[in-house]
Write an enzyme that holds these catalytic residues in place. Structure first.
Site, PDB file in Angstrom:
ATOM      1  CG  ASP A  39      51.077   3.910   1.499  1.00  0.00           C
ATOM      2  OD1 ASP A  39      51.940   4.615   0.954  1.00  0.00           O
ATOM      3  OD2 ASP A  39      51.229   3.385   2.615  1.00  0.00           O
ATOM      4  CD  GLU A  84      54.018   6.176  -1.930  1.00  0.00           C
ATOM      5  OE1 GLU A  84      54.721   6.861  -1.185  1.00  0.00           O
ATOM      6  OE2 GLU A  84      53.703   4.998  -1.687  1.00  0.00           O
ATOM      7  CB  CYS A  97      40.704  18.309  11.901  1.00  0.00           C
ATOM      8  SG  CYS A  97      41.483  16.807  11.292  1.00  0.00           S
ATOM      9  CG  ASP A 133      50.624   2.172   6.094  1.00  0.00           C
ATOM     10  OD1 ASP A 133      51.510   3.052   6.024  1.00  0.00           O
ATOM     11  OD2 ASP A 133      50.814   1.051   6.608  1.00  0.00           O
TER      12      ASP A 133
HETATM   13 ZN   LIG Z   1      43.538  17.371  10.334  1.00  0.00          ZN
END
Ligand SMILES: [Zn+2]
Length: 377
Positions: free
Chosen positions: A183, A277, A352, A359
């Site tokens: 990233d 990206e 979760c 990042d």
């Molecule tokens: Zn999650």
């Protein structure tokens, strides 16, 4: 695979060599400009340009008229013509603007000479160049491959450099069975899916602060000179400061380039599949807040280094669509949240409950998406 590769070194010519380099640059410019003028005239009269071979034949005649042209490297003058002809070819293909006259005032002054019969060679810590003989060289690494040409440059701060273009055979690097997502960030230069971060090289930031300060000083001096009604060329203090700024610029550029070279080589060595990206840099630069960071960290330079090195060494770059919401997805459970503003540096997934660094999470998603699209292909 045969590839072309450029080596750039600092040159330390003797006083006589310096003079001859200056002459060669001047003569190459003279030849370029003279034939450019002829080319323009012919084009206006006939709608057609000249050819390299006709110019080349005429150059021989020209040397009888201007005997000082014989003092310098004749291949450099031929290269200057070749360069002119190539510029016109690109112009006629509508790839570039029409070639322009070269000026003594251009920032960088250079000439190029081609290799024939070992007229260019590396001898210990020196380079052999036509007419110049052996010139001392700051050789930071070995030159490997067949030398194609050499370009001698003098930059605004008065330093000399040589770029040596070689043709060399590269072997694919050993496979590592490792994939990585990257990233390209704003706070950090790059954040990797393995959690590793490269900060926005503080040393460059420091240098840039200094550069800004010196640049302000330069503008102040220019103003003082103007107020006194003097010519900038005669203002010693101004010229000294100008020299200093040019030198700093160069150092910042070199440091950045070294940094990007090392980083990209490391990545290519250690991973087979590299997911990044597909940056729409143009679109992002329009956003004013981001513009500074983008120019600072040279993302596009980094990506292009990654791309050509991947090609050389048999590795793969996968580019992820810039619409892929890498920072919105929880890399742990796949839950997709809405857009997050740039200030949010970390967050907790409501499903979760995993706590994410913005990042690192994004780079994990980039990796997963890259692997997915690569497997589809
Ligand atoms: Zn999650």
């Amino acid at each position: 695979m045969l590839i072309n590769k450029a080596y750039k070194f600092r040159l330390y010519p003797s006083k006589e060599q310096e003079t001859l380099i200056a002459k060669t640059i001047g003569c190459s410019r003279f030849v370029f400009n003279r034939f450019l003028g002829q080319w323009n005239d012919t084009y206006q009269e006939t709608g057609k340009g000249l050819t390299y071979s006709s110019c080349s034949a005429e150059l021989t005649q020209l040397k009888k008229e201007f005997v000082w042209l014989k003092e310098v490297d004749s291949i450099a003058l031929q290269s200057s013509l070749k360069n002119l002809a190539d510029s016109f070819t690109r112009f006629f293909k509508k790839q570039t603007k029409a070639p322009r006259f070269k000026s003594k005032k251009n920032q960088v002054q250079s000439y190029t000479t081609k290799e024939t019969n070992s007229n260019i060679a590396i001898v210990d810590n020196k380079i052999k160049l036509p007419k110049l003989g052996l010139v001392r060289l700051a050789k930071s690494r070995e030159v490997e491959g067949r030398i194609l040409n050499a370009t001698v440059r003098r930059n605004p701060s008065g330093k000399f450099f040589v770029s040596i273009l070689v043709e060399t055979d590269v072997q694919p690097l050993k496979k590592t069975d490792s994939s990585i997502g990257i990233d390209l960030g704003i706070t950090d230069f790059a954040v990797f899916s393995d959690g590793h971060k490269i900060d926005n090289h503080t040393f460059t930031a420091k240098m840039e602060k200094r550069l800004k300060r010196e640049q302000r000083k330069l503008s102040r001096r220019a103003l003082q000179v103007k107020n006194k009604g003097m010519n900038l060329l005669d203002a010693k203090n101004y010229q000294k400061q100008k020299h200093k700024v040019a030198r700093l610029h160069e150092r910042v550029r070199n440091q950045r380039d070294d940094f990007l070279h090392k980083l990209s080589t490391d990545i290519i060595k250690n991973h087979d599949l590299i997911c990044i990206e597909d940056l729409n840099t143009k679109g992002m630069v329009r956003n004013h807040k981001l513009a500074k960071s983008i120019s600072d960290v040279s993302w596009s330079a980094f990506v292009s280094k990654l791309e050509y090195k991947a090609k050389w060494y048999g590795k793969t770059i996968v580019k992820i669509s810039r619409w892929f919401p890498s920072s919105q997805i929880c890399s742990e459970c796949g839950h997709q949240e809405g857009k997050k503003s740039l200030e949010i540096r970390d967050w907790t997934c409501p499903i979760c409950h995993k706590h994410h660094d913005r990042d690192i999470n994004a780079s994990k998603n980039i990796l997963a998406e890259g692997v997915r699209t690569f497997d589809l292909a």
